[in-house]
Design a protein around this motif. Structure first.
Motif, PDB file in Angstrom:
ATOM      1  N   LYS A 279     -89.132   5.945  65.359  1.00 41.52           N
ATOM      2  CA  LYS A 279     -89.534   6.683  64.866  1.00 41.52           C
ATOM      3  C   LYS A 279     -89.872   6.947  63.717  1.00 41.52           C
ATOM      4  O   LYS A 279     -89.594   6.986  62.394  1.00 41.52           O
ATOM      5  CB  LYS A 279     -89.501   8.230  65.004  1.00 41.52           C
ATOM      6  N   VAL A 280     -88.015   6.106  63.278  1.00 41.93           N
ATOM      7  CA  VAL A 280     -88.345   5.656  62.040  1.00 41.93           C
ATOM      8  C   VAL A 280     -87.990   4.594  61.464  1.00 41.93           C
ATOM      9  O   VAL A 280     -89.160   4.015  60.507  1.00 41.93           O
ATOM     10  CB  VAL A 280     -86.382   5.669  61.589  1.00 41.93           C
TER      11      VAL A 280
ATOM     12  N   GLU B  23     -91.241   3.091  62.645  1.00 41.70           N
ATOM     13  CA  GLU B  23     -92.663   3.606  62.267  1.00 41.70           C
ATOM     14  C   GLU B  23     -92.846   4.401  61.062  1.00 41.70           C
ATOM     15  O   GLU B  23     -93.813   4.535  60.636  1.00 41.70           O
ATOM     16  CB  GLU B  23     -92.598   4.746  63.860  1.00 41.70           C
ATOM     17  N   LYS B  24     -92.246   5.267  60.174  1.00 44.06           N
ATOM     18  CA  LYS B  24     -91.710   5.532  59.036  1.00 44.06           C
ATOM     19  C   LYS B  24     -92.080   4.223  57.703  1.00 44.06           C
ATOM     20  O   LYS B  24     -92.712   5.084  56.452  1.00 44.06           O
ATOM     21  CB  LYS B  24     -90.872   6.515  58.498  1.00 44.06           C
TER      22      LYS B  24
ATOM     23  N   ALA C 272     -97.494   3.861  58.094  1.00 46.28           N
ATOM     24  CA  ALA C 272     -96.678   5.377  57.624  1.00 46.28           C
ATOM     25  C   ALA C 272     -97.108   5.588  56.670  1.00 46.28           C
ATOM     26  O   ALA C 272     -97.779   5.438  55.922  1.00 46.28           O
ATOM     27  CB  ALA C 272     -95.848   4.251  57.211  1.00 46.28           C
ATOM     28  N   ASP C 273     -97.092   6.919  56.285  1.00 49.27           N
ATOM     29  CA  ASP C 273     -97.093   8.788  55.370  1.00 49.27           C
ATOM     30  C   ASP C 273     -95.990   8.151  54.007  1.00 49.27           C
ATOM     31  O   ASP C 273     -94.208   8.459  54.490  1.00 49.27           O
ATOM     32  CB  ASP C 273     -96.846   9.626  55.658  1.00 49.27           C
ATOM     33  N   THR C 274     -95.942   7.095  53.427  1.00 46.03           N
ATOM     34  CA  THR C 274     -94.633   7.023  52.599  1.00 46.03           C
ATOM     35  C   THR C 274     -95.620   8.181  50.673  1.00 46.03           C
ATOM     36  O   THR C 274     -94.542   7.725  49.894  1.00 46.03           O
ATOM     37  CB  THR C 274     -95.132   5.644  51.241  1.00 46.03           C
TER      38      THR C 274
ATOM     39  N   ASP D  98     -94.695  10.996  50.887  1.00 46.93           N
ATOM     40  CA  ASP D  98     -92.841  12.364  50.836  1.00 46.93           C
ATOM     41  C   ASP D  98     -91.926  11.743  50.300  1.00 46.93           C
ATOM     42  O   ASP D  98     -91.202  11.118  50.575  1.00 46.93           O
ATOM     43  CB  ASP D  98     -93.367  13.036  51.886  1.00 46.93           C
TER      44      ASP D  98
ATOM     45  N   VAL E 259     -89.665   4.033  51.812  1.00 50.01           N
ATOM     46  CA  VAL E 259     -90.081   5.145  52.900  1.00 50.01           C
ATOM     47  C   VAL E 259     -89.847   6.577  52.004  1.00 50.01           C
ATOM     48  O   VAL E 259     -88.944   6.857  50.957  1.00 50.01           O
ATOM     49  CB  VAL E 259     -89.278   4.935  53.812  1.00 50.01           C
ATOM     50  N   PRO E 260     -90.229   7.511  53.111  1.00 54.97           N
ATOM     51  CA  PRO E 260     -89.795   8.909  52.340  1.00 54.97           C
ATOM     52  C   PRO E 260     -88.177   9.021  52.542  1.00 54.97           C
ATOM     53  O   PRO E 260     -87.506   8.727  53.483  1.00 54.97           O
ATOM     54  CB  PRO E 260     -90.943   9.850  53.547  1.00 54.97           C
TER      55      PRO E 260
ATOM     56  N   GLN F 152     -86.822  11.518  53.904  1.00 51.21           N
ATOM     57  CA  GLN F 152     -86.182  11.778  56.155  1.00 51.21           C
ATOM     58  C   GLN F 152     -86.144  10.652  56.056  1.00 51.21           C
ATOM     59  O   GLN F 152     -84.790  10.692  56.664  1.00 51.21           O
ATOM     60  CB  GLN F 152     -87.592  12.944  56.775  1.00 51.21           C
ATOM     61  N   ALA F 153     -86.735   9.551  56.195  1.00 45.19           N
ATOM     62  CA  ALA F 153     -86.556   8.554  56.796  1.00 45.19           C
ATOM     63  C   ALA F 153     -84.671   7.735  56.231  1.00 45.19           C
ATOM     64  O   ALA F 153     -84.908   7.153  57.414  1.00 45.19           O
ATOM     65  CB  ALA F 153     -87.281   7.094  56.835  1.00 45.19           C
TER      66      ALA F 153
END
Length: 85
Positions: free
Chosen positions: A27-28, A30-31, A43-45, A47, A68-69, A71-72
């Protein structure tokens, strides 16, 4: 905290060190934006991206930290990428 999988989930190019790829949960991986670590998953970058949230020395390349966000970054082990104060 999730443990690594002892394998990389990259399907293309990656600037993330191989040993780190093997330790990160899927999951990380993939972020992370595909331009940095191509997993074939978008990847949503947006946030909290664009800045590093490291609070000390990190083995993660600066460009990856900034892409990366937050959270990652926070999922990584503190000894790899410290984010706690």
């Amino acid at each position: 905290m999730p443990v690594g999988t002892d394998q990389s989930h990259a399907v293309g190019d990656s600037i993330v060190p191989q040993k780190l790829q093997e330790k990160l949960p899927q999951k990380v991986e993939e972020k992370v934006p595909n331009a940095i670590h191509d997993t074939g998953v978008g990847a949503d970058t947006t946030d909290n991206a664009g800045v590093s949230h490291a609070t000390g020395d990190s083995v993660v390349p600066k460009v990856a930290q900034e892409a990366v966000p937050k959270q990652a970054e926070e999922v990584l082990p503190e000894k790899v990428h410290p984010t706690k104060v």
